[in-house]
Design a protein around this motif. Structure first.
Motif, mmCIF file in Angstrom:
data_model
loop_
_atom_site.group_PDB
_atom_site.id
_atom_site.type_symbol
_atom_site.label_atom_id
_atom_site.label_comp_id
_atom_site.label_asym_id
_atom_site.label_seq_id
_atom_site.Cartn_x
_atom_site.Cartn_y
_atom_site.Cartn_z
ATOM 1 N N PRO A 230 93.441 -6.616 69.017
ATOM 2 C CA PRO A 230 92.160 -5.914 68.836
ATOM 3 C C PRO A 230 91.394 -6.369 67.598
ATOM 4 O O PRO A 230 90.273 -5.923 67.373
ATOM 5 C CB PRO A 230 92.588 -4.448 68.709
ATOM 6 C CG PRO A 230 94.001 -4.492 68.231
ATOM 7 C CD PRO A 230 94.593 -5.771 68.737
ATOM 8 N N GLY A 231 91.993 -7.266 66.787
ATOM 9 C CA GLY A 231 91.302 -7.743 65.584
ATOM 10 C C GLY A 231 90.057 -8.541 65.947
ATOM 11 O O GLY A 231 89.882 -8.975 67.086
ATOM 12 N N ARG A 232 89.183 -8.744 64.953
ATOM 13 C CA ARG A 232 87.937 -9.477 65.231
ATOM 14 C C ARG A 232 87.749 -10.598 64.211
ATOM 15 O O ARG A 232 86.626 -10.926 63.827
ATOM 16 C CB ARG A 232 86.747 -8.516 65.236
ATOM 17 C CG ARG A 232 86.691 -7.660 64.003
ATOM 18 C CD ARG A 232 85.541 -6.708 63.947
ATOM 19 N NE ARG A 232 85.307 -6.376 62.538
ATOM 20 C CZ ARG A 232 84.181 -6.586 61.907
ATOM 21 N NH1 ARG A 232 83.156 -7.101 62.537
ATOM 22 N NH2 ARG A 232 84.050 -6.277 60.634
ATOM 23 N N CYS A 233 88.859 -11.178 63.760
ATOM 24 C CA CYS A 233 88.797 -12.209 62.722
ATOM 25 C C CYS A 233 87.947 -13.391 63.198
ATOM 26 O O CYS A 233 88.107 -13.866 64.323
ATOM 27 C CB CYS A 233 90.201 -12.678 62.368
ATOM 28 S SG CYS A 233 91.302 -11.317 61.939
ATOM 29 N N SER A 234 87.097 -13.868 62.303
ATOM 30 C CA SER A 234 86.101 -14.867 62.700
ATOM 31 C C SER A 234 86.701 -16.234 62.993
ATOM 32 O O SER A 234 86.056 -17.078 63.586
ATOM 33 C CB SER A 234 85.068 -15.016 61.582
ATOM 34 O OG SER A 234 85.710 -15.442 60.392
ATOM 35 N N PHE A 235 87.953 -16.459 62.582
ATOM 36 C CA PHE A 235 88.568 -17.779 62.751
ATOM 37 C C PHE A 235 89.563 -17.803 63.896
ATOM 38 O O PHE A 235 90.196 -18.821 64.151
ATOM 39 C CB PHE A 235 89.304 -18.172 61.452
ATOM 40 C CG PHE A 235 90.288 -17.130 61.004
ATOM 41 C CD1 PHE A 235 91.595 -17.162 61.440
ATOM 42 C CD2 PHE A 235 89.895 -16.090 60.169
ATOM 43 C CE1 PHE A 235 92.497 -16.186 61.051
ATOM 44 C CE2 PHE A 235 90.788 -15.109 59.776
ATOM 45 C CZ PHE A 235 92.092 -15.156 60.218
ATOM 46 N N CYS A 236 89.743 -16.676 64.588
ATOM 47 C CA CYS A 236 90.805 -16.567 65.586
ATOM 48 C C CYS A 236 90.221 -16.659 66.991
ATOM 49 O O CYS A 236 89.320 -15.902 67.345
ATOM 50 C CB CYS A 236 91.538 -15.242 65.402
ATOM 51 S SG CYS A 236 92.963 -15.067 66.480
ATOM 52 N N SER A 237 90.753 -17.582 67.776
ATOM 53 C CA SER A 237 90.281 -17.724 69.150
ATOM 54 C C SER A 237 91.146 -16.867 70.059
ATOM 55 O O SER A 237 92.358 -16.967 70.051
ATOM 56 C CB SER A 237 90.381 -19.184 69.587
ATOM 57 O OG SER A 237 90.157 -19.268 70.971
ATOM 58 N N ASP A 273 103.984 -12.198 68.400
ATOM 59 C CA ASP A 273 102.746 -11.459 68.664
ATOM 60 C C ASP A 273 101.821 -11.577 67.452
ATOM 61 O O ASP A 273 102.275 -11.379 66.315
ATOM 62 C CB ASP A 273 103.042 -9.970 68.877
ATOM 63 C CG ASP A 273 104.072 -9.723 69.959
ATOM 64 O OD1 ASP A 273 105.000 -10.533 70.084
ATOM 65 O OD2 ASP A 273 103.949 -8.725 70.668
ATOM 66 N N GLY A 274 100.530 -11.840 67.714
ATOM 67 C CA GLY A 274 99.579 -11.929 66.607
ATOM 68 C C GLY A 274 99.710 -10.717 65.710
ATOM 69 O O GLY A 274 99.702 -10.813 64.482
ATOM 70 N N THR A 275 99.841 -9.561 66.317
ATOM 71 C CA THR A 275 100.099 -8.326 65.575
ATOM 72 C C THR A 275 101.128 -7.519 66.340
ATOM 73 O O THR A 275 100.850 -7.023 67.428
ATOM 74 C CB THR A 275 98.816 -7.492 65.432
ATOM 75 O OG1 THR A 275 97.842 -8.293 64.792
ATOM 76 C CG2 THR A 275 99.055 -6.264 64.590
ATOM 77 N N PHE A 276 102.316 -7.419 65.770
ATOM 78 C CA PHE A 276 103.375 -6.618 66.372
ATOM 79 C C PHE A 276 103.123 -5.181 65.908
ATOM 80 O O PHE A 276 102.817 -4.951 64.753
ATOM 81 C CB PHE A 276 104.717 -7.130 65.842
ATOM 82 C CG PHE A 276 105.926 -6.519 66.482
ATOM 83 C CD1 PHE A 276 106.060 -6.470 67.856
ATOM 84 C CD2 PHE A 276 106.949 -6.021 65.694
ATOM 85 C CE1 PHE A 276 107.189 -5.931 68.442
ATOM 86 C CE2 PHE A 276 108.093 -5.484 66.265
ATOM 87 C CZ PHE A 276 108.206 -5.435 67.638
ATOM 88 N N LEU A 303 102.727 -8.450 61.054
ATOM 89 C CA LEU A 303 102.032 -7.159 61.051
ATOM 90 C C LEU A 303 100.662 -7.344 60.426
ATOM 91 O O LEU A 303 100.464 -8.244 59.607
ATOM 92 C CB LEU A 303 102.794 -6.123 60.221
ATOM 93 C CG LEU A 303 104.092 -5.537 60.765
ATOM 94 C CD1 LEU A 303 104.598 -4.467 59.796
ATOM 95 C CD2 LEU A 303 103.923 -4.932 62.146
ATOM 96 N N ARG A 304 99.740 -6.476 60.781
ATOM 97 C CA ARG A 304 98.468 -6.454 60.061
ATOM 98 C C ARG A 304 98.658 -5.614 58.807
ATOM 99 O O ARG A 304 99.343 -4.585 58.829
ATOM 100 C CB ARG A 304 97.362 -5.848 60.922
ATOM 101 C CG ARG A 304 96.918 -6.774 62.032
ATOM 102 C CD ARG A 304 95.533 -6.428 62.510
ATOM 103 N NE ARG A 304 94.529 -6.991 61.620
ATOM 104 C CZ ARG A 304 93.227 -6.752 61.726
ATOM 105 N NH1 ARG A 304 92.777 -5.957 62.655
ATOM 106 N NH2 ARG A 304 92.380 -7.301 60.898
ATOM 107 N N VAL A 305 98.025 -6.075 57.742
ATOM 108 C CA VAL A 305 98.147 -5.397 56.452
ATOM 109 C C VAL A 305 97.858 -3.898 56.569
ATOM 110 O O VAL A 305 98.591 -3.062 56.039
ATOM 111 C CB VAL A 305 97.168 -6.079 55.462
ATOM 112 C CG1 VAL A 305 96.808 -5.184 54.312
ATOM 113 C CG2 VAL A 305 97.753 -7.398 54.979
HETATM 114 S S1 SF4 Z 1 95.774 -12.255 66.006
HETATM 115 FE FE1 SF4 Z 1 95.632 -12.065 63.766
HETATM 116 S S2 SF4 Z 1 94.007 -13.506 63.203
HETATM 117 FE FE2 SF4 Z 1 93.784 -13.124 65.423
HETATM 118 S S3 SF4 Z 1 92.313 -11.431 65.592
HETATM 119 FE FE3 SF4 Z 1 94.376 -10.548 65.564
HETATM 120 S S4 SF4 Z 1 94.734 -10.043 63.396
HETATM 121 FE FE4 SF4 Z 1 93.016 -11.489 63.456
#
Ligand code: SF4
Length: 492
Positions: A230-237, A273-276, A303-305
């Motif tokens: 569910p993250g929206r990081c600008s560098f993540c595809s 997982d990108g975020t467990f 984990l996400r911070v």
């Molecule tokens: S996987 Fe990581 S980098 Fe990608 S959107 Fe989620 S939190 Fe951001």
């Protein structure tokens, strides 16, 4: 889009062959993936292909996997293996840095296998379908996004000699014109997917390895327990699985781990997982199931911070978790905001402190040279990193990848070499305005060296060296690490 006439469509989809589907991960050298840190880098199975293979097999198809990177095959060797298999459908997967390699292999094979349908899938194709197939017309069709249902239907149609031109979730050549079909809906219940076909890979224990400091026991294997983030990081595809988070149930994950534990002897898991732990209740349930099993098994996860809390971290520790990795990215609030990380340096501090308090190893991922980076933000990051209770740190050069917001906006923030084969995390393809490649390289080494040459971190390494599992991998890791940071003495 026009297609080169040198690549005619397969003359017949109905010719009998010994193998229906061959799925291939293309040749790629560790140096291409990790640069000077190749000896410290990990190599884990191509997880997407193993699940696709399992889905095809479950549907009754004959399928084989060829992991060229694990087997150390070059293009000529890979070509021979594929040619001998003579599959009806040959599916290649690629990320951006390996797409040229996949295309080169397909171009070598195309004239030799005139009855084979060449398919490309994976993150790169999903992020840039039209441009990729136009550039590489040796592929007949591209599978966009989640591949299980699309590939199953594609294989069925090809084997039944039905047209694939209107197949949902694909981009396909019709004569010399490209047709982009509508996207396919994501799977609602990912527990319907079979476990990865690990048995189709080369011997797990000898062909795959974790990174030098990415494990506590051997053998170690990667697993995925969810899709999307569910993250929206600008560098993540998120081109394949999108930002819609879906997860396997705790029961499914436990069964998958049981198979790895009992049938393959796995004793350490990298949960990729990108975020467990996006869904806290599932994480708690899974931890409790693992505690009840009392296996000789440990694991690490991302984990996400913002999701780290003391109770969750302590439960992870009891369940066998030894380490947690966080995407820290930068020590500058301005950069974190620009990257849309939705975190602050204070939140990072807190997560790392709680992780240490729970008795877990913490690892941070950092990027140098993001859009809007300046000498000031780099100095801020350097100072910030030194204040953290962090155990391990990986510093990469920032690279905008196709399908991300940063890919779209990079040109406005610096100079950007969009050569796909240079888009990895060590080639400095993007240089922000006001900085140079040399300055970025300097900071990558300086931050890495400043972080690791600290008594606390050195003591941790000494402890790791006492563990017999670690010696060979740590030796090669330390050797390449020393030569990498050692250069900074001369460069300063
Ligand atoms: S996987 Fe990581 S980098 Fe990608 S959107 Fe989620 S939190 Fe951001």
């Amino acid at each position: 889009m026009r297609r080169s006439s040198s690549y005619p469509r397969p003359v017949s989809f109905g010719v009998a062959g010994p193998l229906e589907v061959l799925l291939v991960s293309p040749p790629l050298r560790a140096e291409q993936r990790y640069g000077r840190l190749a000896a410290a880098g990990m190599y884990m199975p191509p997880m997407g292909l193993t699940v696709l293979a399992a889905s095809l097999r479950k549907a009754g198809h004959s399928v084989a996997l060829l992991d060229c990177e694990a087997l150390g095959l070059n293009h000529q060797e890979a070509k021979e293996q594929c040619r001998r298999s003579a599959p009806r459908i040959l599916g290649l997967t690629a990320v951006t840095m390996s797409v040229q390699s996949a295309a080169d292999l397909a171009a070598l094979l195309k004239p030799l296998l005139p009855n084979t349908v060449f398919v490309l899938g994976g993150p790169h194709l999903s992020a840039a379908p039209e441009e990729t197939l136009t550039r590489y017309p040796q592929f007949d069709v591209g599978v966009i996004g989640e591949g299980e249902e699309t590939l199953l239907e594609l294989v069925r149609r090809v084997l039944c000699e039905e047209s694939i031109t209107d197949l949902e979730g694909t981009i396909v050549w019709i004569g010399d014109t490209l047709r982009r079909n509508p996207n396919r809906a994501l799977l609602e219940d990912i527990d319907t997917i079979p476990f990865p076909a690990w048995d189709l890979l080369p011997e797990l224990q000898t062909h795959y390895r974790p990174s030098a400091f990415g494990f506590r026991k051997l053998p170690c294997m990667s697993v995925l327990t969810s899709r999307g983030c569910p993250g929206r990081c600008s560098f993540c595809s998120q081109g394949v699985w999108t930002d819609r988070y879906r997860e396997h149930s705790a029961g499914y994950v436990l069964k998958m781990i049981r198979e790895l534990y009992h049938h393959y002897g796995i004793r350490d898991l990298c949960i990729y997982d990108g975020t467990f732990g996006v869904k806290r209740s599932r994480l708690i349930e899974l931890c409790e199931l693992l505690i009840a099993e009392r296996w000789d098994l440990v694991f690490s996860c991302n984990l996400r911070v913002g999701m780290a809390d003391e109770k969750m971290l302590r439960l992870l520790k009891r369940a066998g978790c030894w380490g947690v990795a966080y995407g820290i990215e930068s020590g500058s609030s301005k950069i974190l905001e620009h990257l849309r990380k939705d975190i602050t340096p204070a939140m990072i501090q807190r997560a790392i402190t709680l992780t240490a308090r729970a008795g877990l190893i913490s690892k941070g991922y950092l990027m140098v040279g993001t859009p809007a980076e300046t000498e000031e933000t780099l100095a801020e990051t350097l100072a910030f990193i030194s204040t953290l209770d962090l155990d391990l740190l990986t510093v990469n050069s920032f690279t905008p990848f196709p399908g991300t917001l940063d890919w779209e906006r990079a040109d406005g923030f610096g100079t950007f070499d969009k050569d796909w084969s240079r888009l990895n995390q060590h080639s400095y393809a993007f240089v922000p305005h006001g900085l140079t490649r040399e300055r970025l390289e300097y900071y990558v080494r300086l931050i890495t060296r400043t972080f690791y040459v600290r008594p606390r971190v050195m003591i941790n390494f000494a402890r790791l060296m006492l563990n017999p599992y670690h010696l060979p991998l740590i030796y090669s890791g330390l050797t390449s690490f020393a030569s990498f940071v050692g250069r900074s003495h001369r460069d300063l």
